[in-house]
Design a protein around this motif. Structure first.
Motif, mmCIF file in Angstrom:
data_model
loop_
_atom_site.group_PDB
_atom_site.id
_atom_site.type_symbol
_atom_site.label_atom_id
_atom_site.label_comp_id
_atom_site.label_asym_id
_atom_site.label_seq_id
_atom_site.Cartn_x
_atom_site.Cartn_y
_atom_site.Cartn_z
ATOM 1 N N ALA A 120 8.347 3.660 6.075
ATOM 2 C CA ALA A 120 7.518 2.851 6.982
ATOM 3 C C ALA A 120 7.309 1.430 6.463
ATOM 4 N N GLU A 121 7.043 0.559 7.422
ATOM 5 C CA GLU A 121 6.682 -0.830 7.137
ATOM 6 C C GLU A 121 5.153 -0.891 7.179
ATOM 7 N N VAL A 122 4.550 -1.156 6.017
ATOM 8 C CA VAL A 122 3.085 -1.204 5.908
ATOM 9 C C VAL A 122 2.670 -2.642 5.627
ATOM 10 N N VAL A 123 1.674 -3.116 6.347
ATOM 11 C CA VAL A 123 1.134 -4.450 6.072
ATOM 12 C C VAL A 123 -0.351 -4.311 5.782
ATOM 13 N N THR A 124 -0.775 -4.855 4.645
ATOM 14 C CA THR A 124 -2.193 -4.866 4.290
ATOM 15 C C THR A 124 -2.742 -6.267 4.562
ATOM 16 N N ALA A 125 -4.037 -6.438 4.317
ATOM 17 C CA ALA A 125 -4.625 -7.769 4.515
ATOM 18 C C ALA A 125 -3.934 -8.802 3.632
#
Ligand code: FES
Ligand code: FES
Length: 168
Positions: free
Chosen positions: A71-76
């Protein structure tokens, strides 16, 4: 049972072996030392652990890491691409945090929420409006951000920060 998975987080690929019971939040924080998503309640109640998964907001304390192989995860942290994201700038301009513990989740959630509005997702605040007519006023923002709690009560500044970002 352990499984090897790959996660792409904030543009960087990581390979790791996780127990199948490991949450995405624990994989990020405890295994990859990516501490931008916070563990507040660990029960899906506070929103502090919110990340973007394939562009949509997700409570990472309720997601199993193995279910998101590749998966492609983006955090702050990952929202800032060379310079701060407009939502981050608006939070700073409005002093929209006190302890800041909820802030990464609030910002990630607000970014995804704006997209949901653009995509025509309804809310209980304006059920009779056509999606294109929805205006992100204070009532809409409060309703659509109601999954993110702030223990310090910084809502008075969070709501106008999101409103300004929406107007931009
Ligand atoms: Fe995930 Fe509270 S830590 S919702
Ligand atoms: Fe303290 Fe939100 S700024 S919990």
């Amino acid at each position: 049972m352990d499984v090897e998975i790959t996660l792409r987080v904030d543009g960087r690929e990581h390979r790791l072996v996780v127990d199948t019971r490991t949450t995405l939040l624990d994989a990020l924080r405890e295994r990859l030392e990516i501490t931008s998503p916070k563990k507040g309640c660990d029960h899906g109640q506070c929103g502090a652990c919110t990340v973007l998964l394939a562009g949509q907001r997700v409570l990472s304390c309720l997601a199993l890491a193995v279910a998101h192989q590749g998966a492609e995860v983006v955090t702050a942290d990952g929202l800032a691409d060379g310079e701060l994201h407009p939502m981050q700038r608006c939070f700073i301009a409005h002093d929209a945090f006190q302890c800041g513990y909820c802030t990464p989740g609030q910002i990630v959630s607000a970014v995804a929420m704006q997209r949901e509005v653009e995509d025509g997702w309804p809310s209980v605040v304006s059920p009779d409006l056509d999606a294109s007519e929805v205006v992100l006023d204070d009532d809409e923002i409060r309703e659509r951000m109601s999954g993110n709690l702030c223990r310090c009560g910084a809502y008075a500044n969070i709501v106008p920060a999101i409103g300004e970002a929406a107007r931009k």
